[in-house]
Design an enzyme around this catalytic site. Structure first.
Site, PDB file in Angstrom:
ATOM      1  N   LYS A 171       0.850  -1.194   0.000  1.00 37.27           N
ATOM      2  CA  LYS A 171       0.000   0.000   0.000  1.00 37.27           C
ATOM      3  C   LYS A 171       0.884   1.242   0.000  1.00 37.27           C
ATOM      4  O   LYS A 171       1.516   1.559   0.997  1.00 37.27           O
ATOM      5  CB  LYS A 171      -0.918   0.043   1.221  1.00 37.27           C
ATOM      6  CG  LYS A 171      -2.025   1.074   1.017  1.00 37.27           C
ATOM      7  CD  LYS A 171      -2.612   1.611   2.294  1.00 37.27           C
ATOM      8  CE  LYS A 171      -1.903   2.827   2.810  1.00 37.27           C
ATOM      9  NZ  LYS A 171      -1.901   4.001   1.912  1.00 37.27           N
ATOM     10  N   GLU A 246       9.288   1.331  11.114  1.00 33.42           N
ATOM     11  CA  GLU A 246      10.304   2.370  10.900  1.00 33.42           C
ATOM     12  C   GLU A 246       9.593   3.711  11.022  1.00 33.42           C
ATOM     13  O   GLU A 246       8.824   4.093  10.147  1.00 33.42           O
ATOM     14  CB  GLU A 246      10.951   2.209   9.515  1.00 33.42           C
ATOM     15  CG  GLU A 246      11.676   0.886   9.311  1.00 33.42           C
ATOM     16  CD  GLU A 246      12.906   0.727  10.199  1.00 33.42           C
ATOM     17  OE1 GLU A 246      13.340   1.706  10.833  1.00 33.42           O
ATOM     18  OE2 GLU A 246      13.426  -0.398  10.266  1.00 33.42           O
ATOM     19  N   CYS A 280      13.209  10.862   7.347  1.00 34.27           N
ATOM     20  CA  CYS A 280      13.231  10.339   8.720  1.00 34.27           C
ATOM     21  C   CYS A 280      14.625  10.527   9.295  1.00 34.27           C
ATOM     22  O   CYS A 280      14.800  11.027  10.395  1.00 34.27           O
ATOM     23  CB  CYS A 280      12.821   8.878   8.729  1.00 34.27           C
ATOM     24  SG  CYS A 280      13.746   7.878   7.580  1.00 34.27           S
ATOM     25  N   GLU A 381       9.217  15.949  16.007  1.00 39.69           N
ATOM     26  CA  GLU A 381       9.925  15.735  14.749  1.00 39.69           C
ATOM     27  C   GLU A 381       9.632  16.928  13.824  1.00 39.69           C
ATOM     28  O   GLU A 381       8.488  17.367  13.718  1.00 39.69           O
ATOM     29  CB  GLU A 381       9.406  14.452  14.074  1.00 39.69           C
ATOM     30  CG  GLU A 381      10.045  14.226  12.720  1.00 39.69           C
ATOM     31  CD  GLU A 381       9.641  12.907  12.068  1.00 39.69           C
ATOM     32  OE1 GLU A 381       8.451  12.548  12.117  1.00 39.69           O
ATOM     33  OE2 GLU A 381      10.533  12.250  11.504  1.00 39.69           O
TER      34      GLU A 381
HETATM   35  P1  NAD Z   1       1.864   8.229   8.034  1.00 41.98           P
HETATM   36  O1  NAD Z   1       2.071   7.448   9.278  1.00 41.98           O
HETATM   37  O2  NAD Z   1       0.809   9.250   8.008  1.00 41.98           O
HETATM   38  O3  NAD Z   1       1.552   7.246   6.803  1.00 41.98           O
HETATM   39  C1  NAD Z   1       2.410   6.186   6.441  1.00 41.98           C
HETATM   40  C2  NAD Z   1       1.599   5.138   5.686  1.00 41.98           C
HETATM   41  O4  NAD Z   1       0.639   4.564   6.569  1.00 41.98           O
HETATM   42  C3  NAD Z   1       0.799   5.680   4.501  1.00 41.98           C
HETATM   43  O5  NAD Z   1       0.801   4.734   3.448  1.00 41.98           O
HETATM   44  C4  NAD Z   1      -0.594   5.822   5.093  1.00 41.98           C
HETATM   45  O6  NAD Z   1      -1.613   5.782   4.120  1.00 41.98           O
HETATM   46  C5  NAD Z   1      -0.653   4.616   6.011  1.00 41.98           C
HETATM   47  N1  NAD Z   1      -1.626   4.726   7.105  1.00 41.98           N
HETATM   48  C6  NAD Z   1      -2.087   5.851   7.710  1.00 41.98           C
HETATM   49  N2  NAD Z   1      -2.991   5.536   8.663  1.00 41.98           N
HETATM   50  C7  NAD Z   1      -3.101   4.180   8.677  1.00 41.98           C
HETATM   51  C8  NAD Z   1      -3.875   3.240   9.432  1.00 41.98           C
HETATM   52  N3  NAD Z   1      -4.716   3.611  10.386  1.00 41.98           N
HETATM   53  N4  NAD Z   1      -3.715   1.939   9.164  1.00 41.98           N
HETATM   54  C9  NAD Z   1      -2.841   1.522   8.225  1.00 41.98           C
HETATM   55  N5  NAD Z   1      -2.107   2.351   7.459  1.00 41.98           N
HETATM   56  C10 NAD Z   1      -2.220   3.667   7.685  1.00 41.98           C
HETATM   57  O7  NAD Z   1       3.291   8.840   7.692  1.00 41.98           O
HETATM   58  P2  NAD Z   1       3.664   9.875   6.533  1.00 41.98           P
HETATM   59  O8  NAD Z   1       3.223  11.228   6.927  1.00 41.98           O
HETATM   60  O9  NAD Z   1       3.237   9.317   5.211  1.00 41.98           O
HETATM   61  O10 NAD Z   1       5.272   9.785   6.586  1.00 41.98           O
HETATM   62  C11 NAD Z   1       6.061  10.611   7.337  1.00 41.98           C
HETATM   63  C12 NAD Z   1       6.531   9.914   8.592  1.00 41.98           C
HETATM   64  O11 NAD Z   1       7.235   8.716   8.254  1.00 41.98           O
HETATM   65  C13 NAD Z   1       7.526  10.727   9.397  1.00 41.98           C
HETATM   66  O12 NAD Z   1       7.235  10.626  10.759  1.00 41.98           O
HETATM   67  C14 NAD Z   1       8.867  10.059   9.098  1.00 41.98           C
HETATM   68  O13 NAD Z   1       9.869  10.258  10.051  1.00 41.98           O
HETATM   69  C15 NAD Z   1       8.460   8.648   8.972  1.00 41.98           C
HETATM   70  N6  NAD Z   1       9.475   7.913   8.221  1.00 41.98           N
HETATM   71  C16 NAD Z   1      10.263   6.997   8.874  1.00 41.98           C
HETATM   72  C17 NAD Z   1      11.260   6.330   8.190  1.00 41.98           C
HETATM   73  C18 NAD Z   1      12.129   5.307   8.857  1.00 41.98           C
HETATM   74  O14 NAD Z   1      12.735   4.514   8.139  1.00 41.98           O
HETATM   75  N7  NAD Z   1      12.225   5.283  10.171  1.00 41.98           N
HETATM   76  C19 NAD Z   1      11.473   6.607   6.844  1.00 41.98           C
HETATM   77  C20 NAD Z   1      10.673   7.565   6.214  1.00 41.98           C
HETATM   78  C21 NAD Z   1       9.662   8.193   6.917  1.00 41.98           C
END
Ligand code: NAD
Length: 479
Positions: A171, A246, A280, A381
């Protein structure tokens, strides 16, 4: 109009609904994608389950060959993929090229391991018996990916997972599905059997939730925010699924009085402003020893003032727009909070002016000094181009402040003292510590956060282990 990918076929959502994908630099429509539903996700999970037994029986080395083929096809299409990635995500074209290459490298890395997976033999105390340790795939896995590195972060899950013999439902984030969808086609051209990898586009709350809750899915590889990660873990616990999470980070960078200042200045600038700060792993808090702070800040200001903001498709753009209006509002709120608490803006601190910026979510690269440590830019963050700078008196204070965070993803220290470097490597509470190095990530090394930055590892041999079940077998050889 783009479509979703299930069992080797392009499909629409059963609901018939679609979402628009718009370029964050211009607001222009790039394409539309189906808004998948729980039912669509269920169908994709079934397709992955049907494909699993045959894929699990393919030898490791053959699965590796298919991954090598996919990597080659992706490389051949690098230009087209990078352009699409910039259009949907906003990052400058050269950063998109870098992301596609990173994706290729990750696939090749795991493809290469196909010929190196080893089991174990254990002599047992009982006469005539011996033990073996075998590794088996888990089954259907879900990969849930965010919008900041839509392709590379998908690669971190599917490359080890497919090599291990699992099948996938992926997804992508709601706003960045296009490049990922295009790569599905290339995997199938490379020889991946039907149903081994499927992709459903749509909201996290429905498609994502079905993937997490459906009992057929045995493991979730999730990258995203800490808040969503906690929710994923909670839901996955109901079926006791494996999870790799992650999550968010707030990486400290410490610059000591004996550091190579010029190299550290470059690392701070790249480490904070690539992908417009939406990474991240990024330099999110900068701790400078008092005695070198003035020199460092002067050099960093000069560098940051030269960073050109613009449409990622245009030549010379070094920072694209933020990905969404929401992201920009978040950043503006965090900067305003810091200013209200007495911070000073050294560079940026606002939107750029001019007609070319009016339709995108642009924000200038920003350096803040005299930042109160209770400020949101320190406590939360910061997912945008804003770097708070804090002066410290010595090493102990730097380590203490660096660790004063709920996050523990990356960290870095700049010093010529081996003693300081080694202490920092042990004491910094993070999954990665760079010593005199820019924040570059390697497929060869395990990567993953501590504290609220996550659970489990991606990259390295460790990631492969996360997609395998370890089983013990006892053999009696004397019958
Ligand atoms: P997000 O948590 O909003 O979304 C991530 C994914 O989860 C998307 O595909 C979203 O559609 C899905 N999602 C959202 N709600 C959900 C639910 N209830 N059930 C299942 N899936 C759901 O994050 P974002 O805003 O897209 O990304 C930014 C964040 O990701 C930042 O906090 C960043 O630090 C983190 N990030 C971490 C890493 C790492 O490797 N540690 C890498 C990149 C980004």
């Amino acid at each position: 109009m783009a479509k979703m990918f299930v069992a080797g076929e392009w499909i629409d959502s059963e609901s018939g609904d679609v979402d628009e994908i718009r370029n964050p630099a211009t607001g222009e429509l790039v394409d539309t994608v189906p808004r998948g539903t729980r039912k669509d996700a269920e169908m994709a999970i079934q397709a992955a389950a049907d494909a699993f037994p045959a894929w699990a029986d393919v030898p490791f080395s053959q699965r590796g060959e298919i991954l090598f083929n996919a990597a080659r096809l992706i490389k051949d299409n690098e230009k087209e993929l990078a352009r699409l990635l910039t259009q949907e995500q906003g990052k400058p074209l050269r950063e998109s090229v870098r992301e596609i290459r990173r994706f290729v490298h990750t696939i090749e890395h795991y493809a290469g391991l196909g010929k190196n997976v080893r089991g174990g033999y254990v002599p047992l105390l009982d006469r005539g018996k011996y033990g073996r340790i075998i590794k088996l795939p888990l089954g259907v896995c879900g990969a849930i990916v965010p919008w900041n590195f839509p392709v590379a972060l998908m690669g971190n899950k599917i490359a080890p997972g497919l090599l291990a013999g699992n099948t996938f439902v992926v997804k992508p984030a709601g706003t960045t599905p296009l490049t990922a969808l295009r790569t599905m086609e290339l995997f199938y051209q490379a020889g991946l059997p039907r149903g081994v990898m499927n992709m459903i586009t749509g909201p996290g709350g429905t498609v994502g939730q079905e993937i997490i809750e459906n009992p057929t899915v045995r493991k979730i590889g999730f990258t995203g925010s800490t808040a969503t990660g906690k929710r994923v873990m909670e839901l996955a616990a109901k079926e006791l699924k494996k999870v790799t999470l992650e999550l968010g980070g707030s990486d400290p960078m410490i610059v000591c009085d004996d550091a190579n200042i010029d190299r550290a200045v470059s690392a701070a600038s790249v480490g904070r402003f690539y992908n417009c700060g939406q990474a991240c792993l990024a330099v999110k808090r900068l701790y400078l020893f008092e005695s070198i702070a003035d020199e460092f800040i002067e050099k960093l200001v000069a560098k940051v003032q030269k960073l050109k903001v613009g449409n990622g498709l245009e030549e010379g753009a070094m920072l694209g727009p933020l990905h969404t209006a929401y992201q920009r509002e978040e950043i503006e709120g965090q900067v305003q909070d810091a200013l209200d608490r007495g911070a000073k803006v050294l560079v940026g601190g606002k939107r750029p002016e001019g007609a070319e910026y009016e339709r995108g979510f642009f924000y200038l690269p920003t350096l803040l000094t005299e930042v109160d440590e209770a400020s949101r830019v320190i406590r939360e963050e910061v997912f945008g181009p804003v770097l708070p700078i804090i002066r410290v008196k010595d090493f102990d204070e730097a380590i203490e402040k660096a660790n004063d965070s709920i996050y523990g993803l990356g960290s870095s220290i700049w010093t010529r003292s081996l003693r300081r470097a080694e202490i920092a490597a042990e004491k910094l509470q993070a999954g990665y510590t760079w010593i005199n190095s820019a924040q570059i990530i390697y497929d060869e090394l395990p990567f993953g956060g501590v504290k609220q930055s996550g659970l489990g590892k991606e990259h390295g041999y460790e990631a492969l282990e996360h997609y395998l079940e370890t089983k013990a077998v006892v053999v009696a050889a004397d019958v």
